[in-house]
Design a protein around this motif. Structure first.
Motif, PDB file in Angstrom:
ATOM      1  N   VAL A  71      40.401  35.184  49.748  1.00  0.00           N
ATOM      2  CA  VAL A  71      39.228  35.162  49.047  1.00  0.00           C
ATOM      3  C   VAL A  71      39.548  35.496  47.572  1.00  0.00           C
ATOM      4  O   VAL A  71      39.036  34.663  46.506  1.00  0.00           O
ATOM      5  CB  VAL A  71      38.031  35.714  49.468  1.00  0.00           C
ATOM      6  CG1 VAL A  71      36.896  35.705  48.769  1.00  0.00           C
ATOM      7  CG2 VAL A  71      37.887  35.240  50.996  1.00  0.00           C
ATOM      8  N   ARG A  72      40.522  36.448  47.181  1.00  0.00           N
ATOM      9  CA  ARG A  72      40.614  36.813  45.848  1.00  0.00           C
ATOM     10  C   ARG A  72      41.367  35.667  45.117  1.00  0.00           C
ATOM     11  O   ARG A  72      40.936  35.402  43.991  1.00  0.00           O
ATOM     12  CB  ARG A  72      41.498  37.991  45.949  1.00  0.00           C
ATOM     13  CG  ARG A  72      42.132  38.330  44.444  1.00  0.00           C
ATOM     14  CD  ARG A  72      42.826  39.685  44.787  1.00  0.00           C
ATOM     15  NE  ARG A  72      43.647  40.106  43.471  1.00  0.00           N
ATOM     16  CZ  ARG A  72      44.829  39.854  43.368  1.00  0.00           C
ATOM     17  NH1 ARG A  72      45.721  39.196  44.317  1.00  0.00           N
ATOM     18  NH2 ARG A  72      45.756  40.172  42.374  1.00  0.00           N
ATOM     19  N   LYS A  75      38.606  32.786  44.724  1.00  0.00           N
ATOM     20  CA  LYS A  75      37.499  32.828  43.601  1.00  0.00           C
ATOM     21  C   LYS A  75      38.327  33.157  42.349  1.00  0.00           C
ATOM     22  O   LYS A  75      37.572  33.495  41.113  1.00  0.00           O
ATOM     23  CB  LYS A  75      36.827  34.084  44.074  1.00  0.00           C
ATOM     24  CG  LYS A  75      35.774  33.856  45.164  1.00  0.00           C
ATOM     25  CD  LYS A  75      34.636  32.768  44.802  1.00  0.00           C
ATOM     26  CE  LYS A  75      33.708  33.108  43.698  1.00  0.00           C
ATOM     27  NZ  LYS A  75      32.606  32.537  43.382  1.00  0.00           N
ATOM     28  N   LEU A  77      39.989  35.667  41.127  1.00  0.00           N
ATOM     29  CA  LEU A  77      39.701  37.221  40.901  1.00  0.00           C
ATOM     30  C   LEU A  77      41.076  37.608  40.659  1.00  0.00           C
ATOM     31  O   LEU A  77      40.992  39.191  40.537  1.00  0.00           O
ATOM     32  CB  LEU A  77      39.037  37.764  41.975  1.00  0.00           C
ATOM     33  CG  LEU A  77      37.596  37.230  42.026  1.00  0.00           C
ATOM     34  CD1 LEU A  77      37.171  37.766  43.585  1.00  0.00           C
ATOM     35  CD2 LEU A  77      36.733  37.827  40.667  1.00  0.00           C
ATOM     36  N   TYR A 162      32.756  36.809  46.729  1.00  0.00           N
ATOM     37  CA  TYR A 162      32.025  35.629  46.738  1.00  0.00           C
ATOM     38  C   TYR A 162      31.164  35.496  45.549  1.00  0.00           C
ATOM     39  O   TYR A 162      30.912  34.491  44.823  1.00  0.00           O
ATOM     40  CB  TYR A 162      31.082  35.371  47.954  1.00  0.00           C
ATOM     41  CG  TYR A 162      31.750  35.369  49.257  1.00  0.00           C
ATOM     42  CD1 TYR A 162      33.166  35.135  49.355  1.00  0.00           C
ATOM     43  CD2 TYR A 162      30.919  35.152  50.558  1.00  0.00           C
ATOM     44  CE1 TYR A 162      33.745  35.037  50.638  1.00  0.00           C
ATOM     45  CE2 TYR A 162      31.569  35.038  51.670  1.00  0.00           C
ATOM     46  CZ  TYR A 162      32.924  35.306  52.030  1.00  0.00           C
ATOM     47  OH  TYR A 162      33.599  35.085  53.051  1.00  0.00           O
ATOM     48  N   THR A 163      30.624  36.581  45.018  1.00  0.00           N
ATOM     49  CA  THR A 163      29.631  36.462  44.017  1.00  0.00           C
ATOM     50  C   THR A 163      29.463  37.607  43.170  1.00  0.00           C
ATOM     51  O   THR A 163      29.117  37.101  41.754  1.00  0.00           O
ATOM     52  CB  THR A 163      28.108  36.143  44.720  1.00  0.00           C
ATOM     53  OG1 THR A 163      27.791  37.391  45.454  1.00  0.00           O
ATOM     54  CG2 THR A 163      27.882  35.315  45.368  1.00  0.00           C
ATOM     55  N   ASP A 166      30.724  36.697  39.380  1.00  0.00           N
ATOM     56  CA  ASP A 166      30.585  35.502  39.312  1.00  0.00           C
ATOM     57  C   ASP A 166      30.417  35.442  37.591  1.00  0.00           C
ATOM     58  O   ASP A 166      30.771  34.245  36.737  1.00  0.00           O
ATOM     59  CB  ASP A 166      29.536  34.797  39.839  1.00  0.00           C
ATOM     60  CG  ASP A 166      30.103  34.070  41.161  1.00  0.00           C
ATOM     61  OD1 ASP A 166      31.208  34.175  41.391  1.00  0.00           O
ATOM     62  OD2 ASP A 166      29.144  33.493  41.783  1.00  0.00           O
ATOM     63  N   LEU A 169      33.494  34.707  35.492  1.00  0.00           N
ATOM     64  CA  LEU A 169      34.435  33.645  35.903  1.00  0.00           C
ATOM     65  C   LEU A 169      34.160  32.360  35.301  1.00  0.00           C
ATOM     66  O   LEU A 169      32.775  32.088  35.126  1.00  0.00           O
ATOM     67  CB  LEU A 169      34.272  33.470  37.461  1.00  0.00           C
ATOM     68  CG  LEU A 169      35.048  34.659  38.338  1.00  0.00           C
ATOM     69  CD1 LEU A 169      34.496  34.406  39.916  1.00  0.00           C
ATOM     70  CD2 LEU A 169      36.609  34.504  38.158  1.00  0.00           C
ATOM     71  N   TYR A 173      35.480  28.337  39.235  1.00  0.00           N
ATOM     72  CA  TYR A 173      35.577  29.370  40.222  1.00  0.00           C
ATOM     73  C   TYR A 173      34.153  29.961  40.616  1.00  0.00           C
ATOM     74  O   TYR A 173      33.860  30.143  41.998  1.00  0.00           O
ATOM     75  CB  TYR A 173      36.503  30.691  39.805  1.00  0.00           C
ATOM     76  CG  TYR A 173      37.794  30.376  39.827  1.00  0.00           C
ATOM     77  CD1 TYR A 173      38.540  29.800  40.884  1.00  0.00           C
ATOM     78  CD2 TYR A 173      38.688  30.421  38.695  1.00  0.00           C
ATOM     79  CE1 TYR A 173      39.890  29.455  40.970  1.00  0.00           C
ATOM     80  CE2 TYR A 173      40.129  30.227  38.479  1.00  0.00           C
ATOM     81  CZ  TYR A 173      40.764  29.788  39.736  1.00  0.00           C
ATOM     82  OH  TYR A 173      42.172  29.470  39.780  1.00  0.00           O
ATOM     83  N   LYS A 174      33.352  30.037  39.870  1.00  0.00           N
ATOM     84  CA  LYS A 174      31.913  30.307  40.329  1.00  0.00           C
ATOM     85  C   LYS A 174      31.353  29.317  41.173  1.00  0.00           C
ATOM     86  O   LYS A 174      30.857  30.001  42.065  1.00  0.00           O
ATOM     87  CB  LYS A 174      31.171  30.232  38.817  1.00  0.00           C
ATOM     88  CG  LYS A 174      29.851  31.320  38.690  1.00  0.00           C
ATOM     89  CD  LYS A 174      29.055  31.089  37.372  1.00  0.00           C
ATOM     90  CE  LYS A 174      29.943  31.432  36.379  1.00  0.00           C
ATOM     91  NZ  LYS A 174      29.057  31.399  35.089  1.00  0.00           N
ATOM     92  N   VAL A 176      32.766  28.033  43.623  1.00  0.00           N
ATOM     93  CA  VAL A 176      33.584  28.244  44.881  1.00  0.00           C
ATOM     94  C   VAL A 176      32.580  28.851  45.830  1.00  0.00           C
ATOM     95  O   VAL A 176      32.402  30.107  45.459  1.00  0.00           O
ATOM     96  CB  VAL A 176      34.701  28.880  44.878  1.00  0.00           C
ATOM     97  CG1 VAL A 176      35.554  28.963  46.119  1.00  0.00           C
ATOM     98  CG2 VAL A 176      35.698  27.732  43.954  1.00  0.00           C
ATOM     99  N   ASP A 177      31.959  28.330  46.840  1.00  0.00           N
ATOM    100  CA  ASP A 177      30.940  29.143  47.608  1.00  0.00           C
ATOM    101  C   ASP A 177      31.314  29.024  48.975  1.00  0.00           C
ATOM    102  O   ASP A 177      31.376  27.935  49.588  1.00  0.00           O
ATOM    103  CB  ASP A 177      29.667  28.337  47.472  1.00  0.00           C
ATOM    104  CG  ASP A 177      28.484  28.800  48.242  1.00  0.00           C
ATOM    105  OD1 ASP A 177      28.597  29.941  48.881  1.00  0.00           O
ATOM    106  OD2 ASP A 177      27.413  28.395  48.420  1.00  0.00           O
TER     107      ASP A 177
END
Ligand SMILES: N[C@@H](CCC(=O)N[C@@H](CS)C(=O)NCC(=O)O)C(=O)O
Length: 352
Positions: A71-72, A75, A77, A162-163, A166, A169, A173-174, A176-177
């Protein structure tokens, strides 16, 4: 206890041996994570989202930490939350950091950049909470500004990712849900049995110390794999794939992937999950797995088979006394269009 003593003590947290995980009945029990805080954009939050304030400790071997790594990356990150992977070896003092001379595959498998004198992950836990008596697990999300552990629960760490960041970002990437509103209910329902029967089910099978506990866990695991296979068969046949929920990559894919990618190389033999394997027994799971691995760098680049195979087979002496790592299967993961020879032959016969 001084930090040095804490690093060298061989008794695990809560008094027992660190490798002793089964209950009296022979069932494996996973302890609840202890640190359960959240990074939040709310004004006055204890853990606000900031670049380079939090550090993620993981192991490439661990399926729970693997969720956070995927997930990192999905997103974007990586620059916002730096990361260190421990060495694959987890012996009686728990996870240890790699030394500066050890060269292991994967990014960021280094000594702890924040505490260069630390040798083991447990020192992070004791440095934050000297009377800590839980387990020293990965993933661990650490706040270097306050010397606190935000969370050591992967299911909650990924949801923060996830958020929470955001605002820092770019739009790509923002947007990406992984937990879209219209699928939340379905995802939560899937999580429930995927977690108990599959993600944790392989551990229940492998760490059982009675025939009965093993049999129950292993049969439940395969029943749920059949269920996941049937789900994918229906979503793929109606052209809605390639993901668990059709066209949209979600948390359900992330959470299932980290177990399925370890299944053939490790769980089949090491945890005795050998009723079937994925590559010859589950065509839809196999196709779904290889799509994620080969087509999405966030999955492939965070999957490090050397860590995975060596960690399980060389750390769990209660299962594999001599720490010999089996050579097979011949490939950790097959190519996208490749099949084991029996499947290949069956497909050929069906085409004729
Ligand atoms: N519920 C936790 C479980 C994490 C976990 O058990 N990680 C294992 C590695 S796969 C660990 O660090 N174990 C060390 C220990 O229990 O001593 C999560 O999902 O984050």
């Amino acid at each position: 206890m001084s930090e040095t003593n804490q690093a060298s003590s061989t008794s695990g947290a809560n008094g027992g041996s660190i490798l002793n995980w089964a209950s009296k009945s022979g069932d494996f029990k996973r302890q609840d994570s202890v640190f359960r805080n959240f990074i939040s954009k709310q004004p006055g939050a204890e853990f606000p989202p900031e670049k380079d304030r939090y550090h993620l400790y993981v192991s490439y071997a661990c399926p729970w930490a693997h969720r956070a790594l995927i997930v990192r990356k999905l997103k974007g990150l990586e620059d916002i939350i730096p990361c260190t992977s421990v060495h694959w070896e987890m012996l009686d003092k728990g996870w240890r950091f790699a030394t500066k001379d050890e060269k292991l595959p994967g990014d960021n498998v280094t000594p702890d950049p924040l505490h260069p004198d630390y040798t083991h992950l447990r020192q992070i836990y004791f440095g934050v909470k000297p009377d800590y008596n839980g387990r020293f697990t990965v993933p661990t999300l650490y706040d270097k500004k306050q010397n606190k552990i935000v969370s050591n629960e992967s299911s909650e760490i990924i949801r923060m990712f996830y958020t929470a960041f955001d605002d820092l970002l770019p739009e790509s990437y923002k947007s990406v849900d992984l937990f879209p509103t219209d699928l939340r209910k379905d995802i939560e329902e899937t999580n429930e049995w995927t977690y108990h029967d599959i993600n944790n089910g392989v551990y229940k099978s492998g760490f059982a110390t009675s025939e009965e506990a093993y049999t129950n866990a292993c049969l439940t695991l395969f029943k749920s794999l059949d269920r996941a296979e049937a789900h994918l068969a229906s979503s793929q046949s109606s052209q809605r794939g390639p993901y668990y929920y059709g066209a949209h990559l979600t948390e359900a894919d992330v959470r299932l992937y980290t177990t399925i990618v370890r299944f053939d190389p490790v769980y089949v033999q090491h945890f005795k999950c050998n009723i079937r394997d994925i590559r010859s027994g589950y065509p839809h799971l196999h196709r779904w797995l290889r799509h994620l691995y080969w087509d999405l760098p966030a999955f492939r680049e965070t999957t490090q088979f050397e860590h995975i195979k060596k960690h399980y087979t060389k750390s769990h002496k209660q299962i594999n006394q001599h720490s010999i790592t089996p050579l097979g299967p011949e490939k950790d993961i097959l190519g996208k269009e490749e099949e084991v020879s029996a499947v290949e032959a069956a497909l050929k016969a069906a085409r004729q």
